[in-house]
Motif scaffolding. Sequence first.
Motif, short mmCIF file in Angstrom:
data_model
loop_
_atom_site.label_atom_id
_atom_site.label_comp_id
_atom_site.label_asym_id
_atom_site.label_seq_id
_atom_site.Cartn_x
_atom_site.Cartn_y
_atom_site.Cartn_z
N GLU A 125 0.83 -1.21 0.00
CA GLU A 125 0.00 0.00 0.00
C GLU A 125 0.87 1.26 0.00
OE1 GLU A 125 -3.78 -0.07 0.81
OE2 GLU A 125 -3.15 -1.81 -0.39
N GLN A 126 1.95 1.18 0.85
CA GLN A 126 2.74 2.38 1.11
C GLN A 126 4.12 2.26 0.42
OE1 GLN A 126 2.94 5.14 4.02
NE2 GLN A 126 4.59 5.51 2.55
N ALA A 127 4.35 3.07 -0.61
CA ALA A 127 5.66 3.03 -1.29
C ALA A 127 6.71 3.60 -0.35
CB ALA A 127 5.59 3.84 -2.57
N VAL A 129 9.58 5.88 1.34
CA VAL A 129 9.78 7.32 1.29
C VAL A 129 11.28 7.58 1.15
CG1 VAL A 129 9.50 9.49 2.58
CG2 VAL A 129 7.74 7.70 2.72
N TYR A 132 16.01 6.45 1.83
CA TYR A 132 15.86 5.43 2.87
C TYR A 132 17.03 4.45 2.85
CZ TYR A 132 13.92 2.41 -0.87
OH TYR A 132 13.73 1.69 -2.02
N ASN A 268 14.26 6.86 7.28
CA ASN A 268 13.37 5.86 6.69
C ASN A 268 14.16 4.58 6.42
OD1 ASN A 268 11.31 7.85 6.56
ND2 ASN A 268 12.30 8.66 4.72
N LYS A 286 11.60 -2.06 12.54
CA LYS A 286 10.47 -1.11 12.61
C LYS A 286 10.58 -0.22 13.85
CE LYS A 286 5.51 -0.76 12.38
NZ LYS A 286 4.24 -1.41 12.35
N THR A 290 10.73 3.76 13.69
CA THR A 290 9.66 4.62 14.23
C THR A 290 10.17 5.45 15.40
OG1 THR A 290 8.78 2.64 15.26
CG2 THR A 290 7.59 3.44 13.39
N VAL A 295 9.73 6.32 8.26
CA VAL A 295 8.70 5.45 7.70
C VAL A 295 9.37 4.10 7.44
CG1 VAL A 295 7.16 5.05 5.74
CG2 VAL A 295 7.47 7.37 6.65
N ASN A 297 9.35 0.27 5.90
CA ASN A 297 8.73 -0.41 4.77
C ASN A 297 9.25 -1.83 4.60
OD1 ASN A 297 7.68 -0.77 1.98
ND2 ASN A 297 7.24 1.40 2.28
#
Length: 338
Positions: A125-127, A129, A132, A268, A286, A290, A295, A297
Amino acid sequence: MTEKGIILGIESSCDDTAAAVIKSGRLLSNIVSTQNEHALFGGVVPEIASRSHQRLIVPVVEQALEDARIDRTDLDAVAVTYGPGLAGSLLVGVSFAKALALGLGVPIIGVNHLDGHIASLFLGEQAPVLPYLCLIVSGGHTQLMHVEKEDSMVLLGKTRDDAAGEAFDKVGKLLELGFPGGPRIEEKADSGNPTFHHFPRTRLPGYDYSFSGIKTNVLYYLNSFKGLARTELLKNHLDDICASFQQSVIDMLVEPVERASRKLGVVNIGVVGGVSANVMLRSRLKEICTDRGGVFNVAAIEFSTDNAAMIAMAGYQKFVRGESSSLTLSAEPSLSIA
Ligand code: KG4
Ligand code: ZN
């Protein structure tokens, strides 16, 4: 990305024969046929792999087209992994893709298998950013990349010997868990104690990795138990040994990523490749990401291990940029990235 383009992706670099179709950046089908016959030998046998690819490539491609409800004459390009990987395996995919592209009169797009793993991040869903850090961890590779732009990246560090997945596979073999070791060790580790035994962590200057020591450490540790004591150890503490080993590998993988993130100010983080299917590795990275406000991924598990959806996606990105290869494209077993 909304550009038109129906791309067939083909992957045959190791022991998975795979084909997938992407239309305008959207995945329509994804077929992976894993060659289970290698499990008998405790590792991939190159000669068997290439023969199996030859047997499987036509039905796998046909199934991918059928699932996508795409006629082969609708294809705008054929993307194929041309390296790195096993020579005989790569040759099957590259030769087949070239013949198909030539027959259809469409471009052939050669894809670096590692670029393909990075492109798996675009299947969710989320490409990712930009910029990274991307940790590539598979059975054949362990390297940390600084991705500045979609088509521009810098290699920060890589393994000087074994890949992390190779360490999982070799230790899996030592523990008689079968092949591939990674998922089996993770399953056992789930119910084990990661502090049961401390396997030393190798730390190298810069962002390089080394995983040959951990495998030897596990071997020496097991050999320090003889006869009945060893049988008892494996009977009562297999889960604990797996958890301790997994903890050590993950600590070694994560530390340089955290250091690079701090030193380079890149918050990222992405992780790709077969070992990124590991839940603890995902959650550790993760957390770092965070905590630093970045972000994180990672692809869905089905796109972490070898597949053709990632090759079709990398091919689609090249297609959109107007890039293609010539029909002289050949297999490059030692192809590197960046
Ligand atoms: O990317 P991949 O499918 O093939 C290569 O390009 O090498 O990676 C396969 C590797 C194997 O070494 C396998 O043991 C490891 O990924 N692997 C895992 C897990 N699932 C696969 N390692 C640790 N935990 C997992 N859950
Ligand atoms: Zn791979």
